[in-house]
Every structure is written in C-alpha cells, then in structure tokens.
Design an enzyme around this catalytic site. Structure first.
Site, PDB file in Angstrom:
ATOM      1  N   ASP A  18       0.835  -1.203   0.000  1.00  0.00           N
ATOM      2  CA  ASP A  18       0.000   0.000   0.000  1.00  0.00           C
ATOM      3  C   ASP A  18       0.872   1.256   0.000  1.00  0.00           C
ATOM      4  OD1 ASP A  18      -2.305   1.469   0.003  1.00  0.00           O
ATOM      5  OD2 ASP A  18      -2.830   1.081   2.094  1.00  0.00           O
ATOM      6  N   HIS A  35       2.573   3.534  -9.082  1.00  0.00           N
ATOM      7  CA  HIS A  35       2.385   2.108  -9.371  1.00  0.00           C
ATOM      8  C   HIS A  35       3.597   1.552 -10.127  1.00  0.00           C
ATOM      9  CE1 HIS A  35      -1.516   2.178  -7.656  1.00  0.00           C
ATOM     10  NE2 HIS A  35      -2.121   2.833  -8.628  1.00  0.00           N
ATOM     11  N   LEU A 129      12.037 -19.912  -4.726  1.00  0.00           N
ATOM     12  CA  LEU A 129      10.896 -19.201  -4.142  1.00  0.00           C
ATOM     13  C   LEU A 129       9.606 -19.433  -4.948  1.00  0.00           C
ATOM     14  CD1 LEU A 129      10.158 -16.674  -2.118  1.00  0.00           C
ATOM     15  CD2 LEU A 129      10.262 -15.373  -4.223  1.00  0.00           C
ATOM     16  N   ILE A 192      -6.729  -5.798   7.152  1.00  0.00           N
ATOM     17  CA  ILE A 192      -6.409  -6.995   6.365  1.00  0.00           C
ATOM     18  C   ILE A 192      -6.942  -6.852   4.935  1.00  0.00           C
ATOM     19  CG2 ILE A 192      -6.781  -9.499   6.199  1.00  0.00           C
ATOM     20  CD1 ILE A 192      -6.653  -9.646   9.202  1.00  0.00           C
TER      21      ILE A 192
HETATM   22  C1  FPP Z   1      -2.075   0.202  -3.273  1.00  0.00           C
HETATM   23  O1  FPP Z   1      -1.545   1.490  -3.243  1.00  0.00           O
HETATM   24  C2  FPP Z   1      -1.534  -0.491  -4.406  1.00  0.00           C
HETATM   25  C3  FPP Z   1      -2.277  -1.078  -5.388  1.00  0.00           C
HETATM   26  C4  FPP Z   1      -3.735  -1.136  -5.420  1.00  0.00           C
HETATM   27  C5  FPP Z   1      -1.620  -1.696  -6.536  1.00  0.00           C
HETATM   28  C6  FPP Z   1      -0.472  -2.585  -6.224  1.00  0.00           C
HETATM   29  C7  FPP Z   1       0.362  -2.595  -7.415  1.00  0.00           C
HETATM   30  C8  FPP Z   1       1.692  -2.541  -7.442  1.00  0.00           C
HETATM   31  C9  FPP Z   1       2.552  -2.581  -6.280  1.00  0.00           C
HETATM   32  C10 FPP Z   1       2.398  -2.375  -8.719  1.00  0.00           C
HETATM   33  C11 FPP Z   1       2.324  -3.469  -9.669  1.00  0.00           C
HETATM   34  C12 FPP Z   1       2.479  -4.823  -9.138  1.00  0.00           C
HETATM   35  C13 FPP Z   1       2.868  -5.855  -9.888  1.00  0.00           C
HETATM   36  C14 FPP Z   1       2.807  -7.218  -9.376  1.00  0.00           C
HETATM   37  C15 FPP Z   1       3.362  -5.640 -11.248  1.00  0.00           C
HETATM   38  P1  FPP Z   1      -2.540   2.710  -3.378  1.00  0.00           P
HETATM   39  O2  FPP Z   1      -2.560   3.142  -4.797  1.00  0.00           O
HETATM   40  O3  FPP Z   1      -3.869   2.359  -2.786  1.00  0.00           O
HETATM   41  O4  FPP Z   1      -1.817   3.783  -2.520  1.00  0.00           O
HETATM   42  P2  FPP Z   1      -2.483   4.958  -1.697  1.00  0.00           P
HETATM   43  O5  FPP Z   1      -3.133   4.321  -0.490  1.00  0.00           O
HETATM   44  O6  FPP Z   1      -1.306   5.781  -1.328  1.00  0.00           O
HETATM   45  O7  FPP Z   1      -3.438   5.659  -2.595  1.00  0.00           O
END
Ligand code: FPP
Length: 241
Positions: A18, A35, A129, A192
């Site tokens: 996150d 991202h 892994l 969670i």
């Molecule tokens: C949450 O941060 C993150 C996501 C919903 C996306 C997770 C994706 C990645 C880590 C990148 C790509 C992953 C792979 C496997 C290629 P948020 O956007 O909700 O953050 P915020 O709470 O700061 O808005």
C-alpha cells in the site's frame, strides 16, 4: 540479519503493498507513477525474499474491490501487470522462481491471461521461491469459490463425510493455500482488506509506515527480524505457565 535470526525465517510471507498513490503525490506526480515504481520495487523485494530464505511470497497486486477505482487507474494497472509479467518472466526463470497468479483471472483481458499462462508454464519447474501475484483476488471470493468447488464435488458423488480444516485448504488456490507466517502491510494502515482470510489465522502482523515504493531490502529485513522475535503459541500457553 543476525545469525540467530536465520532459524526463524517465515516460510510464507504475504504483503499488502500500500502507498503507491501517496508516494507519487508526494513527488508531485500522478498515481500511475507510483504504481510503476511499486512494480519496480516488487522485483527488488522478490529478490531479497529469495536471498533471505523465504519459501513463499504472496503479493496483493489488485483486489476484487480495486475495480471501484477510476477506469483510468484500473486500465493503467492492467497494462502494467501485462508489461511487467511479460518482461519479468525471463528473469523469474533465471532466478529459479515458480510464479503463479491467484485470483479470478476470468475477468482479465485475453492478452493478460495469455501472459499469465505463459509465465506459469515457463516457471513451473522452478524449485526456489514460490511467488504468488494476487490479481483480482479477494479472501471472501476465494472462500466462496472453495465452497462451490466442494459442493460440486459432493453433488458429483464425492464421499467426503466430514469436512475438516485440511479439506478446506485443498479447495483454496494451491500455491497460496499454506498458512501465512508473516503478514506485512506497508503504507501506515492497519487492515487486512480481504487478503488471504483463511490463511492468516495465525499470522504475525507487521505494519509499516513506509510507502510501498520505498519498502526495500532493509525494511523487509526489519519485518523478518520482528517475526524472529515473536513467540508463536497457536492458541496454546507458554511452556511452564
Ligand atoms: C495500493 O496502493 C496499491 C495497489 C492497489 C496496486 C499494487 C500494485 C503494485 C505494487 C504495482 C504493480 C504490481 C505488480 C505485481 C506488477 P494505493 O494506490 O492504494 O496507494 P495509496 O493508499 O497511497 O493511494
């Protein structure tokens, strides 16, 4: 990590990644930039996890609830997964990693599904892994899927007389069905969020304020050290108490 902590390396680690959006905003950039940086960090953390001796790593990349984000962001993420999986497969093979996607892939584009299939096929022989990318994944959806599969087996004449906990685990996504030892959430929230609900029953929880794009090698080592100092009782009492 200190040598006395090596014996307590968690076998299955799950991470709620996150903070990409906030990280990007802090740099004066759009969410997609976060991202992208988050995806680059996935590679770094996977490499470190393998080095530390973690056997199974399950990463929450896109939840069943994430479809509620703007179409722009959803499309961006889907394209990112596609490019990432395509480009990363060769490295995964070279690093002896066995990679899977857990979640309902039927809602994903055909191109993405084909890339996932290719990644899973080419890495199937990996003995290092086990990496699970959770895409369109929800813990409740996984349990509903398990119940449906069990019901279908019963209707087809299956002879399961008494369903046990071990039986339930057989209906989960196999590569992520093992109990989670350590659940990490970055980005400062303490929830969670519908992740691996069955599997986290006895997980140790590690919440970090660090935003995902900055959660690197040292942060992972801190989380593993935290785990090494946890006393895991699984509902029992401490010897001598
Ligand atoms: C949450 O941060 C993150 C996501 C919903 C996306 C997770 C994706 C990645 C880590 C990148 C790509 C992953 C792979 C496997 C290629 P948020 O956007 O909700 O953050 P915020 O709470 O700061 O808005």
């Amino acid at each position: 990590m200190k040598s006395d902590e090596m014996s307590a390396v968690p076998s299955h680690v799950a991470i709620i990644m996150d903070g990409n959006g906030r990280w990007a905003q802090a740099q004066g950039q759009v969410r997609g930039y976060g991202h992208k940086q988050g995806a680059a960090n996935v590679k770094e953390v996977v490499r470190c996890a393998a080095e530390i001796g973690i056997q199974r790593l399950t990463l929450y990349a896109f939840s069943t609830e994430n479809w509620r984000r703007s179409a722009l962001e959803v499309n961006f993420l889907m394209r990112l997964f596609s490019t990432y999986i395509d480009e990363y497969t060769r490295e995964l093979v070279a690093e002896n990693i066995q990679a899977h996607v857990v979640g309902d892939v039927s809602a994903l584009s055909r191109t993405l599904r084909e890339k996932i299939e290719r990644m899973e096929e080419l890495t199937a022989a990996g003995t290092g892994l086990v990496l699970n990318l959770a895409i369109n994944y929800g813990g409740r959806a996984e349990l509903v899927r398990a119940m449906r599969r069990y019901a279908a087996e019963c209707l087809n004449g299956g002879q399961i007389e008494e369903l046990t906990e071990a039986d339930v685990a057989r209906y989960l996504y196999p590569s992520a069905a093992a109990d989670v030892d350590l659940l990490i959430r970055t980005g400062g929230e303490r929830r969670i969020s519908n992740f691996l609900l069955w599997q986290v029953s006895y997980a140790e929880m590690y919440f970090s304020e660090v935003l995902w794009p900055e959660f690197g090698r040292d942060e992972l080592a801190k989380a593993v050290s935290y785990f090494a100092h946890c006393e895991r009782r699984f509902g029992a009492v401490k010897a001598g108490d």
